[in-house]
Scaffold this motif. Structure first.
Motif, PDB file in Angstrom:
ATOM      1  N   ARG A  34       0.837  -1.197   0.000  1.00 48.57           N
ATOM      2  CA  ARG A  34       0.000   0.000   0.000  1.00 48.57           C
ATOM      3  C   ARG A  34       0.880   1.258   0.000  1.00 48.57           C
ATOM      4  NH1 ARG A  34      -4.341  -1.120   4.880  1.00 48.57           N
ATOM      5  NH2 ARG A  34      -5.149  -3.164   4.187  1.00 48.57           N
ATOM      6  N   ILE A  35       2.073   1.114   0.541  1.00 45.44           N
ATOM      7  CA  ILE A  35       2.998   2.247   0.654  1.00 45.44           C
ATOM      8  C   ILE A  35       3.913   2.330  -0.564  1.00 45.44           C
ATOM      9  CG2 ILE A  35       4.878   3.262   2.014  1.00 45.44           C
ATOM     10  CD1 ILE A  35       2.237   3.378   3.456  1.00 45.44           C
ATOM     11  N   PHE A  36       4.471   1.207  -0.959  1.00 48.33           N
ATOM     12  CA  PHE A  36       5.463   1.193  -2.038  1.00 48.33           C
ATOM     13  C   PHE A  36       4.777   1.127  -3.399  1.00 48.33           C
ATOM     14  CE2 PHE A  36       7.750  -0.316   1.670  1.00 48.33           C
ATOM     15  CZ  PHE A  36       8.920   0.441   1.601  1.00 48.33           C
ATOM     16  N   LEU A  37       5.448   1.690  -4.384  1.00 47.52           N
ATOM     17  CA  LEU A  37       4.911   1.713  -5.737  1.00 47.52           C
ATOM     18  C   LEU A  37       4.840   0.305  -6.317  1.00 47.52           C
ATOM     19  CD1 LEU A  37       6.879   4.782  -7.194  1.00 47.52           C
ATOM     20  CD2 LEU A  37       4.553   4.743  -6.276  1.00 47.52           C
ATOM     21  N   LYS A  38       3.869   0.105  -7.186  1.00 47.47           N
ATOM     22  CA  LYS A  38       3.730  -1.184  -7.839  1.00 47.47           C
ATOM     23  C   LYS A  38       4.979  -1.460  -8.676  1.00 47.47           C
ATOM     24  CE  LYS A  38       0.658  -3.834 -10.873  1.00 47.47           C
ATOM     25  NZ  LYS A  38      -0.561  -3.791 -11.731  1.00 47.47           N
ATOM     26  N   GLY A  39       5.525  -2.633  -8.538  1.00 46.72           N
ATOM     27  CA  GLY A  39       6.731  -2.988  -9.284  1.00 46.72           C
ATOM     28  C   GLY A  39       8.028  -2.636  -8.568  1.00 46.72           C
ATOM     29  N   ALA A  40       7.939  -2.011  -7.382  1.00 46.58           N
ATOM     30  CA  ALA A  40       9.152  -1.691  -6.632  1.00 46.58           C
ATOM     31  C   ALA A  40       9.863  -2.980  -6.238  1.00 46.58           C
ATOM     32  CB  ALA A  40       8.801  -0.873  -5.388  1.00 46.58           C
ATOM     33  N   THR A  41      11.144  -3.046  -6.515  1.00 47.41           N
ATOM     34  CA  THR A  41      11.898  -4.273  -6.210  1.00 47.41           C
ATOM     35  C   THR A  41      13.332  -3.921  -5.882  1.00 47.41           C
ATOM     36  OG1 THR A  41      12.464  -6.480  -7.036  1.00 47.41           O
ATOM     37  CG2 THR A  41      12.575  -4.660  -8.606  1.00 47.41           C
ATOM     38  N   VAL A  42      14.025  -4.863  -5.312  1.00 51.03           N
ATOM     39  CA  VAL A  42      15.445  -4.712  -5.013  1.00 51.03           C
ATOM     40  C   VAL A  42      16.213  -5.657  -5.924  1.00 51.03           C
ATOM     41  CG1 VAL A  42      17.241  -4.881  -3.252  1.00 51.03           C
ATOM     42  CG2 VAL A  42      14.934  -4.137  -2.606  1.00 51.03           C
ATOM     43  N   GLU A  43      17.116  -5.106  -6.722  1.00 52.86           N
ATOM     44  CA  GLU A  43      17.856  -5.919  -7.681  1.00 52.86           C
ATOM     45  C   GLU A  43      18.891  -6.789  -6.966  1.00 52.86           C
ATOM     46  OE1 GLU A  43      17.152  -6.137 -10.798  1.00 52.86           O
ATOM     47  OE2 GLU A  43      15.634  -4.549 -10.786  1.00 52.86           O
ATOM     48  N   THR A  44      19.077  -7.995  -7.492  1.00 52.59           N
ATOM     49  CA  THR A  44      20.046  -8.921  -6.905  1.00 52.59           C
ATOM     50  C   THR A  44      21.448  -8.322  -6.905  1.00 52.59           C
ATOM     51  OG1 THR A  44      18.725 -10.768  -7.759  1.00 52.59           O
ATOM     52  CG2 THR A  44      20.970 -11.264  -7.034  1.00 52.59           C
ATOM     53  N   GLU A  45      21.840  -7.746  -8.035  1.00 57.53           N
ATOM     54  CA  GLU A  45      23.188  -7.193  -8.148  1.00 57.53           C
ATOM     55  C   GLU A  45      23.410  -6.068  -7.151  1.00 57.53           C
ATOM     56  OE1 GLU A  45      26.837  -7.795  -9.444  1.00 57.53           O
ATOM     57  OE2 GLU A  45      25.080  -8.894 -10.209  1.00 57.53           O
ATOM     58  N   GLN A  46      22.337  -5.313  -6.870  1.00 56.46           N
ATOM     59  CA  GLN A  46      22.432  -4.233  -5.896  1.00 56.46           C
ATOM     60  C   GLN A  46      22.762  -4.780  -4.506  1.00 56.46           C
ATOM     61  OE1 GLN A  46      18.740  -2.101  -5.627  1.00 56.46           O
ATOM     62  NE2 GLN A  46      19.613  -0.403  -4.441  1.00 56.46           N
ATOM     63  N   VAL A  47      22.109  -5.878  -4.134  1.00 54.62           N
ATOM     64  CA  VAL A  47      22.367  -6.491  -2.825  1.00 54.62           C
ATOM     65  C   VAL A  47      23.773  -7.067  -2.781  1.00 54.62           C
ATOM     66  CG1 VAL A  47      21.594  -8.244  -1.187  1.00 54.62           C
ATOM     67  CG2 VAL A  47      19.909  -6.979  -2.533  1.00 54.62           C
ATOM     68  N   LEU A  48      24.171  -7.747  -3.850  1.00 57.35           N
ATOM     69  CA  LEU A  48      25.508  -8.341  -3.881  1.00 57.35           C
ATOM     70  C   LEU A  48      26.592  -7.266  -3.760  1.00 57.35           C
ATOM     71  CD1 LEU A  48      25.040 -11.010  -6.712  1.00 57.35           C
ATOM     72  CD2 LEU A  48      25.126 -11.408  -4.248  1.00 57.35           C
ATOM     73  N   ASP A  49      26.429  -6.153  -4.477  1.00 56.13           N
ATOM     74  CA  ASP A  49      27.413  -5.070  -4.410  1.00 56.13           C
ATOM     75  C   ASP A  49      27.512  -4.506  -3.002  1.00 56.13           C
ATOM     76  OD1 ASP A  49      27.971  -5.348  -7.060  1.00 56.13           O
ATOM     77  OD2 ASP A  49      26.731  -3.673  -7.738  1.00 56.13           O
ATOM     78  N   ARG A  50      26.340  -4.294  -2.371  1.00 56.52           N
ATOM     79  CA  ARG A  50      26.339  -3.719  -1.035  1.00 56.52           C
ATOM     80  C   ARG A  50      26.981  -4.667  -0.021  1.00 56.52           C
ATOM     81  NH1 ARG A  50      23.673   0.838   1.578  1.00 56.52           N
ATOM     82  NH2 ARG A  50      23.999   0.528   3.795  1.00 56.52           N
ATOM     83  N   MET A  51      26.669  -5.942  -0.102  1.00 44.53           N
ATOM     84  CA  MET A  51      27.220  -6.897   0.851  1.00 44.53           C
ATOM     85  C   MET A  51      28.716  -7.136   0.604  1.00 44.53           C
ATOM     86  SD  MET A  51      24.769  -7.470   2.874  1.00 44.53           S
ATOM     87  CE  MET A  51      24.392  -5.741   2.553  1.00 44.53           C
ATOM     88  N   ARG A  52      29.119  -7.145  -0.640  1.00 44.67           N
ATOM     89  CA  ARG A  52      30.549  -7.267  -0.951  1.00 44.67           C
ATOM     90  C   ARG A  52      31.306  -6.082  -0.363  1.00 44.67           C
ATOM     91  NH1 ARG A  52      30.118  -6.998  -6.002  1.00 44.67           N
ATOM     92  NH2 ARG A  52      30.094  -9.223  -6.523  1.00 44.67           N
ATOM     93  N   GLN A  53      30.750  -4.907  -0.555  1.00 40.76           N
ATOM     94  CA  GLN A  53      31.346  -3.686  -0.030  1.00 40.76           C
ATOM     95  C   GLN A  53      31.481  -3.743   1.494  1.00 40.76           C
ATOM     96  OE1 GLN A  53      29.772   0.264  -1.434  1.00 40.76           O
ATOM     97  NE2 GLN A  53      28.879   0.270   0.598  1.00 40.76           N
ATOM     98  N   THR A  54      30.439  -4.205   2.156  1.00 43.15           N
ATOM     99  CA  THR A  54      30.463  -4.305   3.620  1.00 43.15           C
ATOM    100  C   THR A  54      31.516  -5.297   4.080  1.00 43.15           C
ATOM    101  OG1 THR A  54      28.106  -3.752   3.707  1.00 43.15           O
ATOM    102  CG2 THR A  54      29.069  -4.788   5.656  1.00 43.15           C
ATOM    103  N   ALA A  55      31.631  -6.416   3.388  1.00 45.76           N
ATOM    104  CA  ALA A  55      32.638  -7.420   3.752  1.00 45.76           C
ATOM    105  C   ALA A  55      34.051  -6.872   3.593  1.00 45.76           C
ATOM    106  CB  ALA A  55      32.446  -8.675   2.910  1.00 45.76           C
ATOM    107  N   PHE A  56      34.262  -6.037   2.563  1.00 48.02           N
ATOM    108  CA  PHE A  56      35.566  -5.401   2.400  1.00 48.02           C
ATOM    109  C   PHE A  56      35.881  -4.497   3.596  1.00 48.02           C
ATOM    110  CE2 PHE A  56      35.425  -6.004  -2.382  1.00 48.02           C
ATOM    111  CZ  PHE A  56      36.623  -6.709  -2.451  1.00 48.02           C
ATOM    112  N   LEU A  57      34.862  -3.783   4.080  1.00 49.05           N
ATOM    113  CA  LEU A  57      35.078  -2.777   5.115  1.00 49.05           C
ATOM    114  C   LEU A  57      35.268  -3.374   6.501  1.00 49.05           C
ATOM    115  CD1 LEU A  57      32.440  -0.192   3.869  1.00 49.05           C
ATOM    116  CD2 LEU A  57      34.912   0.032   3.734  1.00 49.05           C
ATOM    117  N   ILE A  58      34.818  -4.601   6.710  1.00 50.58           N
ATOM    118  CA  ILE A  58      34.990  -5.248   8.014  1.00 50.58           C
ATOM    119  C   ILE A  58      35.749  -6.550   7.793  1.00 50.58           C
ATOM    120  CG2 ILE A  58      33.851  -6.069  10.101  1.00 50.58           C
ATOM    121  CD1 ILE A  58      31.441  -4.410   9.370  1.00 50.58           C
TER     122      ILE A  58
END
Length: 695
Positions: A200-224
């Motif tokens: 009801r809040i988010f727009l229809k079709g709103a999604t999180v891309e797989t590559e976006q999650v992988l990039d963010r988690m890879r980045q976090t692993a580098f930093l810690i």
């Protein structure tokens, strides 16, 4: 937290009183204005909700209590994040009488990241992350392993309770408090959060891309370093699984980000600083009072220069990315430019007269990761894209200046030549920038020159067709005579003073600064260099009219070099000529019938031949034979008859080979290469008549 909005009734559009105010209690404000908290309600906002939950796990890792995080994107549209940290507190908070889990999930600005006791550095400083995600979820389940049990609680759009089935559509019953669902070992701790976004809040079709999650988690692993992060995406036809763990930290991250071959190995700069910050705190009566707090700020920077030209700079605050940078990157940039300039001066790669290199020069080909860690950083907005803590600029600048200067002055083994190559690369970038700026300035000057009014010394003609001729005349004295001798219908005159600039060894900027060269290009009116347009030339012919002596030949060669380098199409089209003025005039005393009284000779050899011929024929002439020292010595009739009148004059068409030879000779005699000129002089020394030297 409460938020108020005002709405006027349709019955009284001008009325406005307290009854028109709407008070939004608790998490209602988040649902009413979600963009204030997560930035948007499209895929970016949805991803931000996931990052808020992940960041809580990362904060546990930063504190040293978490070694493993798992992120799962379920096929039913939900997201699950788990860690093996200490677990959210499950005991009762005295003031609210709520469990720690329910408190942080339902109250804005509630958490363990404010006092600096539980977390010395964290990404979620505002204390609204988990509660905002809860408010914007159709269902959110929390499980906490702590004190020998798994404690569970569920929420529906921010309200606590229980679901009697799976998914957000299951029957829901409001109920406060945690429930114990199973026993676990007392050493087992951790938190699992699973949430279904409220569509009801988010727009229809709103999604999180797989590559976006992988990039963010890879980045976090580098930093810690040492943190293991598992990512599993079950939404597609095939399950995607990745595991990230990097023990090299940001040095490894810097190498990963760089796509070009290295000029220098990765440099690591570490340090810390202290600052005092005034923050509001609650006293025993619940009043906010200012208090000075001592803060520590840790700086960790990895950087390397490569052979490419692109700049990659990633910045982080407590492992939270700041894509729009902020005060920490400002300090990094200032230190980098200052140290590089100091080193360039010290190594004499920059002279005292050279201008300093600028940030763009230093950043060319640079890959850098700038991280700082501090308690309660000040961000500009909940989305944490820009760091606002002012002390970060000073401390980062001090650390980077000290550490980078030490590396340049005492290079690690094997890096001395690499660091020298870095300095040479920066100087090369600066020179390229300055050359490009000079070229732009020259182009602007050329455009202004070509579009400006014609010079006042031009004596123009009336016609503009192919018959029109421009005489480039040597000297103002010849101009007066040429004005009377010309046909003003189609013959124009442009005087030049003496010898123009030798453009063979001069830059474009110097050529354009030269008044005579600029006037010629301006009068021809077709541009110069690559912008020359033959069809735009204002005259059908260009005629070079110089004295018939050595200086006149010199001036002709200079003019031909100018046309060859900057207006070559005129030469290629055969529209450049050299006038051939006479050198001598013989006045016959008693010419025979039908014989001209005046005979013109164009060289010394021709004069001698004519005199021998007249002597053989018994003709006498006036002594001495007149020799023209310049065009100005002729009267208008003589100049017209010998040089300007198309019926009698002699013109020599200049071929492109003539201009090439003129350019070659000037390059030889007046160019920047000394050796060929020395050889030419030595080779011609034997041919010189010593008796002609005026000693």
């Amino acid at each position: 937290m409460t938020a108020a909005t005002a709405e006027a009734t349709t019955d009284d559009p001008h009325g406005y009183s307290a009854r028109h105010l709407t008070v939004l209690e608790g998490l209602e404000a988040v649902r009413k204005r979600p963009g204030m908290y997560i930035g948007s309600t499209d895929g970016r906002g949805l991803a931000h909700c996931l990052w808020e939950i992940v960041d809580n796990c990362v904060d546990e890792a930063l504190a040293g209590y978490c070694t493993h995080i798992s992120v799962t994107l379920r096929a039913d549209g939900s997201f699950e994040v788990a860690d093996n940290g200490r677990g959210i507190p499950v005991d009762i908070e005295p003031k609210t009488k709520l469990s720690g889990v329910e408190l942080v999930m339902t109250r804005l600005h509630a958490g363990g990241k404010f006092g600096g006791v539980s977390y010395t550095a964290s990404g979620g400083l505002h204390g609204v992350g988990a509660s905002v995600v809860n408010a914007l979820s159709a269902r959110l389940d929390v499980e906490v392993d702590r004190e020998g049990h798994t404690h569970a609680i569920s929420f529906r759009r921010g309200l606590p309770g229980e679901f009697d089935g799976d998914g957000p559509t299951a029957k829901f019953k409001r109920k406060s408090g945690l429930r114990k669902i199973r026993r676990v070992a007392k050493t087992t701790t951790g938190t699992r959060v699973r949430f279904w976004p409220d569509m009801r809040i988010f727009l229809k079709g709103a999604t999180v891309e797989t590559e976006q999650v992988l990039d963010r988690m890879r980045q976090t692993a580098f930093l810690i370093p040492g943190l293991t992060i598992d990512v599993r995406d079950e939404r597609g036809e095939e399950v995607v699984e990745e595991t990230f763990r990097f023990d090299g930290g940001i040095s490894e991250f810097c190498s990963f980000l760089a796509k070009d071959p290295p000029v220098v190995d990765v440099l690591r700069l570490r340090g810390r600083g202290h600052f005092t910050e005034t923050v509001p705190v609650l006293d025993e009566q619940g009043h906010l009072i200012p208090r000075d707090v001592e803060r520590d700020l840790e700086v960790d920077v990895a950087l390397r220069w490569g052979t490419g030209y692109d700049t990659v700079c990633k910045s982080f605050v407590n492992v939270i990315a700041t894509p729009k940078h902020g005060t920490h990157v400002r300090g990094f940039d200032r230190a980098l430019v200052r140290v590089i300039n100091d080193q360039l001066r010290a190594t004499r790669l920059l002279k005292n007269s050279d201008e300093d290199v600028i940030k763009d020069d230093v950043l060319e080909g640079l890959t850098a990761v700038v991280t700082v860690r501090l308690p309660e950083p000040q961000f500009e907005g909940q989305t944490k894209e820009v760091l606002g803590t002012s002390a970060a600029t000073r401390i980062v600048q001090q650390v980077v200046t000290r550490e980078l200067k030490a590396i340049f002055e005492n290079p690690p083994r094997g890096q001395k030549q690499q660091l020298r190559a870095v300095l040479e690369k920066v100087v090369g970038a600066a020179r390229t920038r300055i050359a490009a700026r000079t070229q732009r300035d020259n182009q602007r000057r050329k455009n202004a020159l070509e579009n400006s009014a014609l010079p006042a010394k031009l004596v123009d003609c009336r016609t503009t067709d192919d018959r029109s001729e421009l005489f480039i005349v040597e000297g103002d004295s010849a101009l007066g005579t040429a004005k009377l001798a010309r046909d003003s219908e189609f013959q124009a005159l442009l005087p030049i003073r003496g010898k123009i600039l030798n453009v063979q060894k001069a830059s474009t900027a110097d050529m354009l600064k030269n008044a005579e060269c600029a006037a010629i290009i301006q009068v021809v009116g077709a541009g110069s260099g690559r912008t020359f347009d033959l069809d735009s030339a204002r005259y059908g012919r260009i005629i070079l009219m110089a004295d018939a002596d050595v200086d006149g030949s010199h001036i002709r060669c200079l003019l031909l070099t100018l046309f060859y380098r900057y207006m070559r199409p005129m030469l290629e089209a055969g529209r450049v000529f050299a006038a051939v003025p006479p050198l001598h005039r013989i006045e016959l005393l008693k010419p025979k019938k039908g014989q001209d009284k005046y005979v013109y000779c164009y060289s010394d050899a021709e004069l001698r031949k004519k005199l021998v011929e007249f002597e053989r024929k018994g003709l006498r002439w006036k002594e001495p034979v007149q020799r023209y020292k310049g065009l100005g010595e002729m009267d208008a009739d003589q100049l017209a008859e010998t040089t300007m009148d198309p019926r009698h004059r002699i013109l020599r068409r200049i071929r492109i080979e003539d201009a090439e030879e003129a350019a070659r000779i000037f390059d030889l005699l007046m160019g920047s290469e000394v050796a060929p000129r020395r050889e030419f002089i030595a080779a011609g020394a034997a041919e010189l008549d010593a008796g002609r030297i005026d000693v």
